[in-house]
Scaffold this motif. Structure first.
Motif, mmCIF file in Angstrom:
data_model
loop_
_atom_site.group_PDB
_atom_site.id
_atom_site.type_symbol
_atom_site.label_atom_id
_atom_site.label_comp_id
_atom_site.label_asym_id
_atom_site.label_seq_id
_atom_site.Cartn_x
_atom_site.Cartn_y
_atom_site.Cartn_z
ATOM 1 N N GLU A 1 0.837 -1.201 0.000
ATOM 2 C CA GLU A 1 0.000 0.000 0.000
ATOM 3 C C GLU A 1 0.873 1.252 0.000
ATOM 4 O O GLU A 1 0.475 2.298 -0.527
ATOM 5 C CB GLU A 1 -0.923 -0.016 1.224
ATOM 6 C CG GLU A 1 -1.860 1.169 1.312
ATOM 7 C CD GLU A 1 -2.638 1.178 2.611
ATOM 8 O OE1 GLU A 1 -3.318 2.180 2.858
ATOM 9 O OE2 GLU A 1 -2.543 0.203 3.382
ATOM 10 N N HIS A 2 2.065 1.125 0.580
ATOM 11 C CA HIS A 2 3.006 2.249 0.631
ATOM 12 C C HIS A 2 4.336 1.782 0.048
ATOM 13 O O HIS A 2 5.273 1.418 0.796
ATOM 14 C CB HIS A 2 3.197 2.736 2.072
ATOM 15 C CG HIS A 2 1.916 3.150 2.741
ATOM 16 N ND1 HIS A 2 1.246 4.302 2.401
ATOM 17 C CD2 HIS A 2 1.182 2.543 3.713
ATOM 18 C CE1 HIS A 2 0.155 4.408 3.139
ATOM 19 N NE2 HIS A 2 0.090 3.357 3.945
ATOM 20 N N GLN B 1 6.811 3.194 -1.022
ATOM 21 C CA GLN B 1 8.005 3.938 -0.634
ATOM 22 C C GLN B 1 8.721 3.274 0.540
ATOM 23 O O GLN B 1 9.909 3.550 0.789
ATOM 24 C CB GLN B 1 7.641 5.390 -0.263
ATOM 25 C CG GLN B 1 6.730 5.543 0.940
ATOM 26 C CD GLN B 1 5.266 5.485 0.590
ATOM 27 O OE1 GLN B 1 4.886 4.974 -0.466
ATOM 28 N NE2 GLN B 1 4.426 6.022 1.454
ATOM 29 N N ASN B 2 8.011 2.385 1.256
ATOM 30 C CA ASN B 2 8.656 1.692 2.369
ATOM 31 C C ASN B 2 9.775 0.761 1.896
ATOM 32 O O ASN B 2 10.635 0.358 2.684
ATOM 33 C CB ASN B 2 7.629 0.875 3.159
ATOM 34 C CG ASN B 2 6.725 1.762 3.995
ATOM 35 O OD1 ASN B 2 7.093 2.877 4.351
ATOM 36 N ND2 ASN B 2 5.532 1.271 4.300
#
Length: 466
Positions: free
Chosen positions: A417-418, A420-421
């Protein structure tokens, strides 16, 4: 009950503690609210049934009562209560609030969960009246204590409706009625789970909250998942206490053996449970919310305040106790759908929550969306797995594995979902393991350990039972 081999006290405590620790952590990560709390409710029921060597049919009923009982506590709001722990001036008030709310969670959860042991023996009318009285007690608690904020553990400057007193009185009303209506030896067992659930819930939430106190004094360390540490502690201690209650009850519980081989089911009977779970899921997760939002012209929110007659009715229908009553009525009418109610619908909401975040702003009322499609598809896969494994040998432990790893799969998907992690440039190994991905790694390692315990500890009995 098969008493040839009784597991050790350590196993009765450690096995449910590990499972509920994982389930509680997953609840806060991929579920949330009362529907997310169904995850640890199902897991504790499956663990206890394995330890007590319960027949599959009795276990399926216990799982439904587990998801209802533990799910009920998810109605309580506690974000602002935990916020008090970060302020030295309010830390003890926040601790009092978390301890009380944890105690109520374990009290009502333990009572409803233990009632599942006696689903076959308690008259259906008694069960329905007990649930109706619980709902009545919840309404009374709302009106007498929660709504007027006589004892309030949230932020008075940003008031949020509380429900702990409603759940407390709901438990009192239900237990008072059961005391009069069921045999004393059965009520003794229910009361035992109620007491130990209260103790475990109070200690789990009250002590677990101190992780946030510690985090507020260590703001610059690599590890920052203090909220998740609180959830893990809550689940660990509540699971251990309910497991200990099972240990104390191991010689008092006798179960009627299964005598209806699934291989003899007719074609329609074999598939009816899938239609039942489809209808129940659509009713709970789609039709009722749609009617409330369209007809009532309100946006649903956990812990909705009452007030007008319309708001009171909406709050009642939206409350998880009403969902629990629906589950009970479906179980009474279609007992063979118990596995689907307890496991498939538990998974369903994790999918709803996941794909809602992947498709922000989507109209969840409409079935003509990608959100609805992916939820339906993923839930259908789990429903088929439940349908298959519930008819095989070793069904209880295999269904626990299905539930565990399907939820782990959802938690892994949530990592994307993110995206960038996954940018790890400049991070040390410790920052990656102890910081950014600590919770995800902890989930997987806990699931691996739980799976190992399931496969190793219950392997001999499974072969003997076959």
């Amino acid at each position: 009950m098969n008493k040839e081999k009784i597991h050790s006290k350590w196993m009765f405590i450690a096995f449910p503690a590990l499972a509920m620790m994982l389930g509680w952590g997953l609840r806060g990560h991929i579920g949330g609210g009362p529907y997310g709390a169904m995850i640890p409710g199902a897991m504790i029921a499956l663990c206890v049934s394995l330890l007590l060597k319960m027949p599959a049919r009795a276990t399926s009923f216990l799982v439904v009562f587990g998801v209802i009982g533990i799910g009920l506590g998810g109605e309580m709001t506690y974000g602002q209560t935990l916020g008090f722990l970060k302020n030295p001036d309010t830390v003890w008030w926040g601790t009092a609030g978390t301890t009380l709310k944890g105690a109520v969670w374990g009290l009502l959860g333990g009572a409803v969960f233990a009632l599942g042991f006696f689903f076959r023996s308690v008259p259906r009318k008694t069960l329905i009246v007990a649930f109706l009285l619980m709902i009545l007690g919840i309404i009374v608690g709302f009106k007498l204590i929660n709504d007027p904020m006589l004892l309030y553990f949230s932020d008075p400057m940003k008031p949020r409706a509380e429900s702990w007193a409603g759940l407390l009185l709901g438990a009192v009303f239900m237990l008072g009625y059961l005391k009069l209506k069921i045999p004393a030896e059965n009520f003794k067992i229910i009361l035992r789970f109620t007491i130990w659930g209260t103790i475990g819930g109070a200690l789990g939430f009250g002590l677990g909250g101190f992780w946030l106190v510690l985090g507020s004094h260590l703001p610059n360390v690599i590890f920052g998942s203090w909220w998740k540490a609180m959830e893990f502690s809550f689940g660990l201690l509540l699971g251990a206490s309910l497991g200990y209650a099972a240990w104390l009850s191991r010689n008092d519980l006798v179960f009627e053996q299964d005598n209806e081989p699934s291989s003899e089911e007719s074609g329609w009977a074999r598939w009816k449970e899938l239609f039942v779970v489809l209808g129940t899921g659509l009713l709970i997760f789609w039709l009722l919310p749609s009617l409330i939002e369209v007809v009532g012209k309100v946006t649903l929110d956990n812990n909705m305040p009452g007030g007008s007659l319309k708001n009171e009715v909406i709050r009642l229908v939206d409350n998880y106790s009403f969902t629990g009553l629906i589950f009970l009525l479906v179980l009474i009418r279609f007992p063979k759908a118990a596995w689907q109610i307890g496991i498939t619908l538990t998974f369903c909401h994790t999918a709803i929550d996941l794909f809602r975040d992947f498709y922000p702003g989507v109209n969840t009322v409409s079935p003509f969306t990608w959100h609805f499609f992916w939820v339906f598809l993923s839930t259908a896969v789990v429903a088929i797995l439940v349908f298959y494994f519930s008819r095989k040998k070793d069904n209880i432990r295999n269904l626990l594995l299905v539930l565990t790893w399907s939820c782990i799969f959802i938690s892994i998907l949530r990592m994307y979902e993110h995206p960038q992690n996954f940018d790890l440039a400049g991070l040390s190994l410790c920052q990656v393991v102890c910081g950014r991905f600590f919770v995800d790694l902890f989930f997987v390692l806990s699931a691996v350990l739980l799976s190992w315990m399931i496969k190793s500890e219950f392997k001999v009995e499974a072969k003997e039972a076959a």
